[in-house]
Design a protein around this motif. Sequence first.
Motif, PDB file in Angstrom:
ATOM      1  N   UNK A  97       0.810  -1.222   0.000  1.00 63.49           N
ATOM      2  CA  UNK A  97       0.000   0.000   0.000  1.00 63.49           C
ATOM      3  C   UNK A  97       0.838   1.265   0.000  1.00 63.49           C
ATOM      4  N   UNK A  98       2.173   1.110   0.161  1.00 58.99           N
ATOM      5  CA  UNK A  98       3.088   2.248   0.229  1.00 58.99           C
ATOM      6  C   UNK A  98       2.652   3.258   1.291  1.00 58.99           C
ATOM      7  N   UNK A  99       2.236   2.710   2.440  1.00 62.60           N
ATOM      8  CA  UNK A  99       1.815   3.530   3.572  1.00 62.60           C
ATOM      9  C   UNK A  99       2.457   3.007   4.843  1.00 62.60           C
ATOM     10  N   UNK A 100       2.455   3.844   5.890  1.00 64.79           N
ATOM     11  CA  UNK A 100       3.025   3.445   7.178  1.00 64.79           C
ATOM     12  C   UNK A 100       2.154   2.353   7.792  1.00 64.79           C
ATOM     13  N   UNK A 101       2.796   1.302   8.304  1.00 61.87           N
ATOM     14  CA  UNK A 101       2.091   0.189   8.942  1.00 61.87           C
ATOM     15  C   UNK A 101       2.753  -0.074  10.292  1.00 61.87           C
ATOM     16  N   UNK A 102       1.943  -0.162  11.348  1.00 67.29           N
ATOM     17  CA  UNK A 102       2.449  -0.481  12.687  1.00 67.29           C
ATOM     18  C   UNK A 102       2.051  -1.906  13.048  1.00 67.29           C
ATOM     19  N   UNK A 103       2.947  -2.594  13.755  1.00 70.54           N
ATOM     20  CA  UNK A 103       2.662  -3.980  14.123  1.00 70.54           C
ATOM     21  C   UNK A 103       3.468  -4.355  15.354  1.00 70.54           C
ATOM     22  N   UNK A 104       2.892  -5.245  16.160  1.00 72.04           N
ATOM     23  CA  UNK A 104       3.609  -5.790  17.320  1.00 72.04           C
ATOM     24  C   UNK A 104       4.228  -7.114  16.914  1.00 72.04           C
ATOM     25  N   UNK A 105       5.547  -7.215  17.054  1.00 72.88           N
ATOM     26  CA  UNK A 105       6.280  -8.416  16.649  1.00 72.88           C
ATOM     27  C   UNK A 105       7.065  -8.929  17.854  1.00 72.88           C
ATOM     28  N   UNK A 106       6.654 -10.100  18.346  1.00 68.24           N
ATOM     29  CA  UNK A 106       7.364 -10.732  19.463  1.00 68.24           C
ATOM     30  C   UNK A 106       7.564  -9.759  20.625  1.00 68.24           C
ATOM     31  N   UNK A 107       6.514  -9.012  20.950  1.00 68.02           N
ATOM     32  CA  UNK A 107       6.569  -8.119  22.106  1.00 68.02           C
ATOM     33  C   UNK A 107       7.163  -6.761  21.818  1.00 68.02           C
ATOM     34  N   UNK A 108       7.606  -6.492  20.588  1.00 67.67           N
ATOM     35  CA  UNK A 108       8.171  -5.191  20.242  1.00 67.67           C
ATOM     36  C   UNK A 108       7.273  -4.487  19.232  1.00 67.67           C
ATOM     37  N   UNK A 109       7.123  -3.184  19.431  1.00 68.54           N
ATOM     38  CA  UNK A 109       6.306  -2.390  18.513  1.00 68.54           C
ATOM     39  C   UNK A 109       7.171  -1.965  17.323  1.00 68.54           C
ATOM     40  N   UNK A 110       6.683  -2.261  16.110  1.00 68.10           N
ATOM     41  CA  UNK A 110       7.414  -1.915  14.883  1.00 68.10           C
ATOM     42  C   UNK A 110       6.625  -0.905  14.068  1.00 68.10           C
TER      43      UNK A 110
END
Length: 580
Positions: A345-358
């Motif tokens: 989508x060429x947009x900012x995406x936030x995600x929680x990965x193994x307890x860390x916020x990306x």
Amino acid sequence: MAESMLGRVGKLSPKAFQAFLELVASELTGDEDEVVDNIVEFLTSRTERSHMESLQSLARRRWLHNIQQAAETSGARMEPVYDAVLKALLKDAEAHGDNKKISAYIALLEENQLSPERGQTLLRYVTCTTDDAPYVLNQTLYRDMKGVSFAAVEEEKPIHVPRVQLHGNIHFWNQDRPAEQRRGSFLVLPLQDAHWRVFGILGLDTLRDQSEKTIFLTHEISFYQGVSHAFSKAYQHVCALGSVLQMALTALDWLYHRVPSIHTVSTYLVEPGNDQTCDYALRRMITTDSTGQKEIHTSPVLLLRKENFFRPSRKLASILMLTGGAASKLCICCERNYLFKCTDCSEVVCSSVCGEQHIAVPLRDLSGRALGLFDISIGPQQTLPPHQHKDLQRMLKMAQAACSEILKMPSEETKASRVLEAEHRNVRDAGILFHRFMLQDLRECIQKLNAESFAEIKSYEDPPALVHNIMKAVLLLLHPEWEGTEKTENWNQCILQLDDNLIQEMYCFDPTAASVHVQAELVQNCINGAPQAAVWPQGSITARLLERWVHTCLCLVQLTESTQSNTAPSCSTAHSNASC
């Protein structure tokens, strides 16, 4: 008559074609059977030739495509492109060049800083066919040496020497070759960028071929011109990728200076997929740890979408993480879908990965598609403190602006703007570009300052040491001759300089100008240890702006000095093992 009939009818039906053949045969002299045999032989040979030409054209288009594909999947390295070019030339010589034994080499123009009396520029041979490597690779051709390569550079057109033994102005790198074997054909093609400026040459010869048919034919020369054009586009593409990575390194340095809550950052390039089941892949180029220490990957990891189909449950992911090793890598790999969402989508995406916020943030090309991306980990915290979040946004905004400017540079229609004097001196360093955009942003803020903006600073009778040091840094940057004087050391004298004249001086100041002499170490010592925004004195917004301006100016001074002393070719890349 036959020609006029064909011109009137255009496309012939089977019956009309038969009538046409009979008409042609009636106009030919000789025995009827002989005439028919000649017509059949002619048509057969033309059909076979057309089929062979079609196969030849198809093969050559595929080899030219491979050169561009090598650039797009190179990880910003020139070696895959060089390999694709040499492979295309050798395969074509074998398939369509009467099995000629050719030698091929590429030389790039460089500024001659070591021996300028031998000419302002030189040609450095960066790649060649394997058998020629001991004699040609890394050699340097100067303008005062024999050869026609510089003539091709200056005239900006190919030069073909059908018989080198009759020419008299050919430079032979292999001096051990006997005189009777110094025969064959030589071709040199200029390499030109999108603005038709020559940046190197592609050379070919048949000196290794002892047969009689060593002269390059017209169709071979046409293909070699196609190869030189394909290489030029590939070269510019790799240079652009390298510049984007170099800019990213500079941006990350700035980010870690401002946002200490960042845990890690991974920088990826987006590449076309290598088969029909993989539309694109992500190549991890740079990894930065919590201290800001960067690792530039010489063998970058390639992340494929199909490797992310399996996504373990949160409980299973925790178990895999605890087991470590390969299982840990599996968990991390399976949790990377957010990177592909960001790219899609060429947009900012936030995600929680193994307890860390990306936070995955795209770097877009001129069409708006993701060219690369930053994978930013901020640890277990859900958000950054407001001031750090603002600085992160500022860095990403400047990185995107610099990325767009880099991609505009090779464009035929768009000439990149030049703001700093260093840029007019052709110092087009990608790191300078990032800080130039940062300086432009700061200039807009400085232009909005007025007497009231300095009221808080002037109100201090006994200012915090940090605020006084920042004021000293600003004044010493603009007036190094004031070192140790009352104008910088005495606070009451120092604040007298806070006026409209200072604002104008700061707005117009170009730290890369040749007339500017900055005592960088002295100014740096004044702002060393500048705290994060959370512990700045109350009401110090203007002081923070001044500190950012000083820091940006110092970065530009240091980058300009390092770039001017760099003797590498103009196509630079963040990769230590890149050859461009």
